[in-house]
Every structure is written in structure tokens, then in C-alpha cells.
Design an enzyme around this catalytic site. Structure first.
Site, PDB file in Angstrom:
ATOM      1  N   ARG A 113     -49.781  26.820  73.175  1.00  0.00           N
ATOM      2  CA  ARG A 113     -48.600  26.048  73.599  1.00  0.00           C
ATOM      3  C   ARG A 113     -48.367  26.375  75.068  1.00  0.00           C
ATOM      4  NH1 ARG A 113     -42.921  25.094  70.564  1.00  0.00           N
ATOM      5  NH2 ARG A 113     -44.321  23.656  69.520  1.00  0.00           N
ATOM      6  N   HIS A 140     -47.860  16.366  72.001  1.00  0.00           N
ATOM      7  CA  HIS A 140     -47.669  17.271  70.851  1.00  0.00           C
ATOM      8  C   HIS A 140     -48.454  16.681  69.663  1.00  0.00           C
ATOM      9  CE1 HIS A 140     -46.109  20.384  68.486  1.00  0.00           C
ATOM     10  NE2 HIS A 140     -44.833  20.128  68.491  1.00  0.00           N
ATOM     11  N   GLN A 143     -47.743  17.672  65.913  1.00  0.00           N
ATOM     12  CA  GLN A 143     -46.502  17.093  65.394  1.00  0.00           C
ATOM     13  C   GLN A 143     -46.746  15.657  64.927  1.00  0.00           C
ATOM     14  OE1 GLN A 143     -43.359  18.595  65.070  1.00  0.00           O
ATOM     15  NE2 GLN A 143     -43.065  16.771  63.839  1.00  0.00           N
ATOM     16  N   ASP A 230     -35.738  13.037  69.367  1.00  0.00           N
ATOM     17  CA  ASP A 230     -36.039  14.437  69.717  1.00  0.00           C
ATOM     18  C   ASP A 230     -34.883  14.931  70.571  1.00  0.00           C
ATOM     19  OD1 ASP A 230     -37.302  16.871  70.128  1.00  0.00           O
ATOM     20  OD2 ASP A 230     -38.840  16.093  71.491  1.00  0.00           O
ATOM     21  N   CYS A 269     -38.638  16.100  65.151  1.00  0.00           N
ATOM     22  CA  CYS A 269     -39.629  17.182  65.110  1.00  0.00           C
ATOM     23  C   CYS A 269     -38.977  18.552  64.981  1.00  0.00           C
ATOM     24  CB  CYS A 269     -40.513  17.129  66.351  1.00  0.00           C
ATOM     25  SG  CYS A 269     -39.615  17.421  67.889  1.00  0.00           S
ATOM     26  N   ARG A 297     -46.053  19.955  58.662  1.00  0.00           N
ATOM     27  CA  ARG A 297     -46.834  20.618  59.718  1.00  0.00           C
ATOM     28  C   ARG A 297     -47.868  21.543  59.072  1.00  0.00           C
ATOM     29  NH1 ARG A 297     -44.792  21.168  64.888  1.00  0.00           N
ATOM     30  NH2 ARG A 297     -46.849  22.055  65.255  1.00  0.00           N
TER      31      ARG A 297
END
Ligand code: CP
Ligand code: NVA
Length: 315
Positions: A113, A140, A143, A230, A269, A297
Site C-alpha cells: 500500500r 485500489h 477493493q 467513499d 469500501c 475482501r
């Protein structure tokens, strides 16, 4: 970005990489979604990753990505090492290229990340093991893969599903465009002027499916099967107050949800800020799919790790 050395190690940069979902084809994405659903429903005991190790490098905070990847490796018989960027020698100036070369001699797969997307590219270019993007400022993919699983399990299909994105045209939105293109979902995006998604991703994703980008949240949500948003300000944002000001009118609330189709559901998310991008009535209400989304996930990443490490490819 670190300077690129003149010579690379043999095999470096040739391994599998998932830096954006644009690297997958529609059949590969469909296979991963099918495998995720199967792993989730059957809960088979699979230990095919025994003896395999994943390095997880975090330059930014994480709850879901970190825990779901670690649990995924553990449940598949392998193990994961979580490395905080600030405790690695990169924090003292060692290059990402040398970090990638070193980790490749110890582990079977690297997930990272990062801030700038070029950092994950740099890692992948110099690693000789697979590299997975666990979020960059721009994308991402893990996700979005899990989001496909959530939509598939609730709608029974992906093709033709109408998805509305309301809010910042950020990393999650960019990966949703890739996912929509792979699965031929119809995507409507509403962002404030100047906060639209990545133009190059929009252009390439629009070749495979219908993606509308506008500024009106009501128009985007009208008739949608899924409403997504988000946080107003992402980890990398340097002026969160400005983002909050610009996005004030992009809150997902009951009034907005009432414009979606009957039976529409809400996705996020996470982490969420109740009262900013979404009201408690929506995220904690009957239309919310956020906890299934968080769980997925785990299943999506198990499917991904099995494909990369046990099968050697995503078929
Ligand atoms: N959705 C997501 O990636 O969550 P984390 O930031 O907690 O990993
Ligand atoms: N857009 C958010 C997603 C967090 C999972 C961020 O980048 O902080």
C-alpha cells in the site's frame, strides 16, 4: 521516485502483477469472482499455500486490507508478514528497487500500500515475485475485485447491473471503472467539477461499457441497482477541508437512495465517516451491504492468491 538503476536482476519485473484491474481480462476477472463465491459458500479446507509467505508493505494505515490478506494467507496454509514502511530501511533512503529485490529473495508474493502509483510500479519492476497493489493514490484493484463479488452475490449477475458512484472521483472510483468494464456493468459517476476520475482510465474503460460522468448525484442514482461512495478525503489528500467543502452536496442519504431502484443496495469500501459522505440511516440501514463488502475482501483475495501462487496464473 527513486532513480532507476542501469541493470536489473534476471527475472525482475517479469512476474505476475496486479497493479490495476486493467491488467486482467474479462475472463480472468469472471474466473476470480466465481472462485471467490465458491470459496465463500463452500468454505473448503485448502492448504495449498503451505510454506508460502507474503510480505505486506504498508506506507499508509489499513484495517481491512491488512487483516483480510493476512487471514487469507493463514487460511490457505501460508503466512504473511506485515511491514510498516516507517520501520523499513526505505524510511532511511534505501530504494524501493533494492527493497523489492531483497524481499523477492525471502517471500513468494509482495502486497504493498503506497502513496504515488509509481511506487508500486517501481516495486513490481524490480521484484522477481508477484506484486499486488493494496491501494495507491490512483487505484485500489483488490477493493474493486471484492466489490464485483458483492454485487454478483446480491444480484446474481454483473453484466448490465447499474452502478452509481457519488462523491470523489478517487482511487476506488478509478478501479470501479476498470471493474465495470471487465464485467460490463453500467456505471454513472457524479463528482463535483474538478474531482472527476482519471481521464485515461475513463477512456479505456468506456471502450467496453457505458460510463457516464457528470456532476449531478440525483441523475447518477436515478434507477441504479447499486449506490456507492467513499470518504470525502482520502489518506493522501493534502487539503481535507477543501474536499469536504466541495463534496458537501454529494452525501448519500435516504432522499438520494429513494431515487434508486426498489431493492437497490449501498456499498462503501470503508472506513466511513457517518454524517459526511453517508448518513447513519443508510450505512446502518437495511439497504447497506458494507459488512458483506468488507468480508468479501477476504474471499476475493483468497481466490487471487490461489490463482497466483497455487495455479501459477489467473486462467
Ligand atoms: N477498504 C479498505 O481498503 O480498507 P482499509 O483501508 O482498512 O484497508
Ligand atoms: N479513497 C480512500 C480509500 C481507503 C480504503 C483512501 O485512499 O484513503
Amino acid at each position: 521516485m527513486m532513480p532507476r538503476p542501469a541493470q536489473r536482476e534476471a527475472g525482475a519485473g517479469k512476474a505476475f502483477r496486479l497493479l490495476t484491474l486493467g491488467e486482467l481480462g474479462p475472463r480472468q476477472a469472471a474466473a476470480l469472482v466465481r472462485e471467490s463465491v465458491w470459496l465463500k459458500s463452500r468454505r473448503p479446507r485448502v492448504t495449498r499455500l503451505a510454506g508460502r509467505t507474503m510480505a505486506m508493505v504498508f506506507s499508509k494505515p489499513s484495517t481491512r486490507t491488512r487483516v483480510s490478506f493476512e487471514v487469507a494467507m493463514t487460511q490457505l496454509g501460508g503466512n504473511a508478514i506485515s511491514l510498516d514502511g516507517s520501520s523499513l530501511q526505505v524510511s532511511r533512503g534505501e530504494s524501493l528497487a533494492d527493497t523489492a529485490r531483497t524481499l523477492s529473495r525471502y517471500v513468494d508474493v509482495i502486497m504493498a500500500r503506497v502513496y504515488d502509483h509509481s511506487e508500486i510500479v517501481e516495486l513490481a519492476d524490480h521484484a522477481s515475485v508477484p506484486v499486488i497493489n493494496g491501494l495507491s493514490n490512483s487505484f485500489h484493484p483488490c477493493q474493486a475485485l471484492a466489490d464485483l463479488v458483492t454485487i454478483r452475490e446480491r444480484k446474481g449477475r454483473l453484466s448490465g447491473v447499474r452502478v452509481a458512484w457519488v462523491g470523489d472521483g478517487n482511487n476506488v472510483c478509478n478501479s470501479l471503472m476498470h471493474a465495470s468494464a471487465l464485467a460490463r456493468m453500467r456505471l454513472r459517476i457524479a463528482t463535483p467539477p474538478g474531482l472527476g476520475p482519471d481521464p485515461a482510465t475513463l477512456k479505456s474503460a468506456s471502450k467496453r461499457t457505458s460510463i457516464d460522468v457528470g456532476t449531478d448525484p440525483q441523475a447518477a442514482v436515478e434507477g441504479a441497482d447499486v449506490v456507492m461512495t467513499d470518504t470525502f478525503s482520502s489518506i493522501h489528500d493534502t487539503d481535507p477541508e477543501r474536499k469536504r467543502r466541495l463534496l458537501r452536496k454529494y452525501q448519500v442519504n435516504d432522499e438520494l437512495m429513494s431515487l434508486a431502484r426498489k431493492g437497490a443496495f449501498f456499498m462503501h469500501c470503508l472506513p466511513a465517516k457517518r454524517g459526511e459522505e453517508v448518513t447513519p440511516s443508510v450505512i446502518d440501514g437495511p439497504q447497506s451491504a458494507v459488512w458483506d463488502g468488507a468480508e468479501n475482501r477476504l474471499h476475493a483475495q483468497k481466490a487471487l492468491l490461489l490463482s497466483i501462487l497455487a495455479k501459477g496464473a489467473i486462467s
